[in-house]
Design a protein around this motif. Structure first.
Motif, PDB file in Angstrom:
ATOM      1  N   CYS A 171      -8.015   9.576  -0.422  1.00  0.00           N
ATOM      2  CA  CYS A 171      -8.220   8.219   0.092  1.00  0.00           C
ATOM      3  C   CYS A 171      -6.926   7.425  -0.106  1.00  0.00           C
ATOM      4  O   CYS A 171      -5.966   7.917  -0.696  1.00  0.00           O
ATOM      5  CB  CYS A 171      -9.401   7.538  -0.593  1.00  0.00           C
ATOM      6  SG  CYS A 171      -9.047   6.929  -2.245  1.00  0.00           S
ATOM      7  N   ASP A 172      -6.912   6.184   0.342  1.00  0.00           N
ATOM      8  CA  ASP A 172      -5.717   5.337   0.240  1.00  0.00           C
ATOM      9  C   ASP A 172      -5.361   5.006  -1.206  1.00  0.00           C
ATOM     10  O   ASP A 172      -4.209   4.736  -1.516  1.00  0.00           O
ATOM     11  CB  ASP A 172      -5.917   4.034   1.019  1.00  0.00           C
ATOM     12  CG  ASP A 172      -5.932   4.279   2.524  1.00  0.00           C
ATOM     13  OD1 ASP A 172      -5.396   5.315   2.958  1.00  0.00           O
ATOM     14  OD2 ASP A 172      -6.487   3.433   3.253  1.00  0.00           O
ATOM     15  N   LEU A 195     -14.433  12.466   8.731  1.00  0.00           N
ATOM     16  CA  LEU A 195     -14.300  12.865   7.335  1.00  0.00           C
ATOM     17  C   LEU A 195     -15.188  11.983   6.473  1.00  0.00           C
ATOM     18  O   LEU A 195     -15.441  10.827   6.812  1.00  0.00           O
ATOM     19  CB  LEU A 195     -12.834  12.750   6.904  1.00  0.00           C
ATOM     20  CG  LEU A 195     -11.870  13.669   7.652  1.00  0.00           C
ATOM     21  CD1 LEU A 195     -10.449  13.369   7.232  1.00  0.00           C
ATOM     22  CD2 LEU A 195     -12.202  15.125   7.404  1.00  0.00           C
ATOM     23  N   LEU A 244      -9.143  16.304   0.477  1.00  0.00           N
ATOM     24  CA  LEU A 244      -9.263  14.981   1.061  1.00  0.00           C
ATOM     25  C   LEU A 244      -8.725  13.950   0.077  1.00  0.00           C
ATOM     26  O   LEU A 244      -8.991  14.026  -1.122  1.00  0.00           O
ATOM     27  CB  LEU A 244     -10.722  14.683   1.380  1.00  0.00           C
ATOM     28  CG  LEU A 244     -11.387  15.667   2.351  1.00  0.00           C
ATOM     29  CD1 LEU A 244     -12.872  15.356   2.475  1.00  0.00           C
ATOM     30  CD2 LEU A 244     -10.724  15.621   3.696  1.00  0.00           C
ATOM     31  N   ARG A 283      -8.537  11.101   4.240  1.00  0.00           N
ATOM     32  CA  ARG A 283      -7.700  11.849   5.186  1.00  0.00           C
ATOM     33  C   ARG A 283      -7.361  13.188   4.545  1.00  0.00           C
ATOM     34  O   ARG A 283      -7.400  13.344   3.332  1.00  0.00           O
ATOM     35  CB  ARG A 283      -6.444  11.059   5.551  1.00  0.00           C
ATOM     36  CG  ARG A 283      -5.491  10.846   4.419  1.00  0.00           C
ATOM     37  CD  ARG A 283      -4.260  10.061   4.866  1.00  0.00           C
ATOM     38  NE  ARG A 283      -3.285  10.006   3.810  1.00  0.00           N
ATOM     39  CZ  ARG A 283      -3.325   9.181   2.777  1.00  0.00           C
ATOM     40  NH1 ARG A 283      -4.323   8.332   2.662  1.00  0.00           N
ATOM     41  NH2 ARG A 283      -2.388   9.205   1.854  1.00  0.00           N
ATOM     42  N   ARG A 284      -7.061  14.145   5.390  1.00  0.00           N
ATOM     43  CA  ARG A 284      -6.758  15.477   4.896  1.00  0.00           C
ATOM     44  C   ARG A 284      -5.352  15.548   4.331  1.00  0.00           C
ATOM     45  O   ARG A 284      -4.401  15.055   4.922  1.00  0.00           O
ATOM     46  CB  ARG A 284      -6.886  16.478   6.024  1.00  0.00           C
ATOM     47  CG  ARG A 284      -7.828  17.570   5.631  1.00  0.00           C
ATOM     48  CD  ARG A 284      -8.107  18.549   6.707  1.00  0.00           C
ATOM     49  NE  ARG A 284      -9.479  18.475   7.168  1.00  0.00           N
ATOM     50  CZ  ARG A 284     -10.526  18.778   6.445  1.00  0.00           C
ATOM     51  NH1 ARG A 284     -10.394  19.141   5.200  1.00  0.00           N
ATOM     52  NH2 ARG A 284     -11.732  18.712   6.942  1.00  0.00           N
ATOM     53  N   ASN A 285      -5.220  16.179   3.166  1.00  0.00           N
ATOM     54  CA  ASN A 285      -3.926  16.419   2.552  1.00  0.00           C
ATOM     55  C   ASN A 285      -3.383  17.700   3.167  1.00  0.00           C
ATOM     56  O   ASN A 285      -4.035  18.737   3.139  1.00  0.00           O
ATOM     57  CB  ASN A 285      -4.093  16.551   1.037  1.00  0.00           C
ATOM     58  CG  ASN A 285      -2.765  16.685   0.330  1.00  0.00           C
ATOM     59  OD1 ASN A 285      -1.713  16.704   0.950  1.00  0.00           O
ATOM     60  ND2 ASN A 285      -2.823  16.783  -0.989  1.00  0.00           N
ATOM     61  N   ASP A 286      -2.189  17.655   3.728  1.00  0.00           N
ATOM     62  CA  ASP A 286      -1.621  18.817   4.414  1.00  0.00           C
ATOM     63  C   ASP A 286      -1.316  19.968   3.462  1.00  0.00           C
ATOM     64  O   ASP A 286      -1.361  21.127   3.854  1.00  0.00           O
ATOM     65  CB  ASP A 286      -0.345  18.426   5.161  1.00  0.00           C
ATOM     66  CG  ASP A 286      -0.635  17.485   6.316  1.00  0.00           C
ATOM     67  OD1 ASP A 286      -1.760  17.536   6.856  1.00  0.00           O
ATOM     68  OD2 ASP A 286       0.260  16.697   6.674  1.00  0.00           O
TER      69      ASP A 286
END
Length: 119
Positions: free
Chosen positions: A98-99, A77, A96, A88-91
């Protein structure tokens, strides 16, 4: 050529054993005992003529690391445009995240917008 190689190994071994004997004569006590054990072990492992090792059958060739890296590159990604952290992918919606909470739209949505802008 093989005989000269074996002769060279034998000469190197003999020279090493002579130098070890000189060290043994120099040291007494615990060091001398250890050096005598080393010389005994080396004498036991004295090199002999080199023989060709039988080749083991190979079932499958090893996979180069480059292919593994390129295969995983498809699943990588992008980093966050704001802070540079990994995304990371948001379900929920596929975007996308980030932290730190910065979001990016999914790559498909960005490509669709770009395609419509050029038409």
């Amino acid at each position: 050529m093989k005989s000269t190689f074996d002769e060279g190994r034998e000469a190197q071994f003999q020279e090493m054993m002579q130098q070890l004997a000189q060290l043994q004569s120099k040291y007494k006590g615990v060091r001398g005992e250890l050096l005598s054990k080393v010389s005994e072990e080396l004498a036991r492992l004295k090199p002999g003529p080199v023989q060709a090792a039988p080749k083991a059958p190979t079932l499958t060739p090893p996979t180069p690391a480059i292919r593994v890296a390129s295969a995983s590159a498809d699943k990588m990604l992008p980093s966050c445009r704001m802070c540079g952290r990994g995304m990371r992918r948001n379900d929920a919606d596929g975007s996308l995240v980030c932290d730190k909470g910065h979001t990016r739209p999914p790559a498909r949505a960005v490509q669709a917008e770009g395609a419509s802008a050029t038409q």
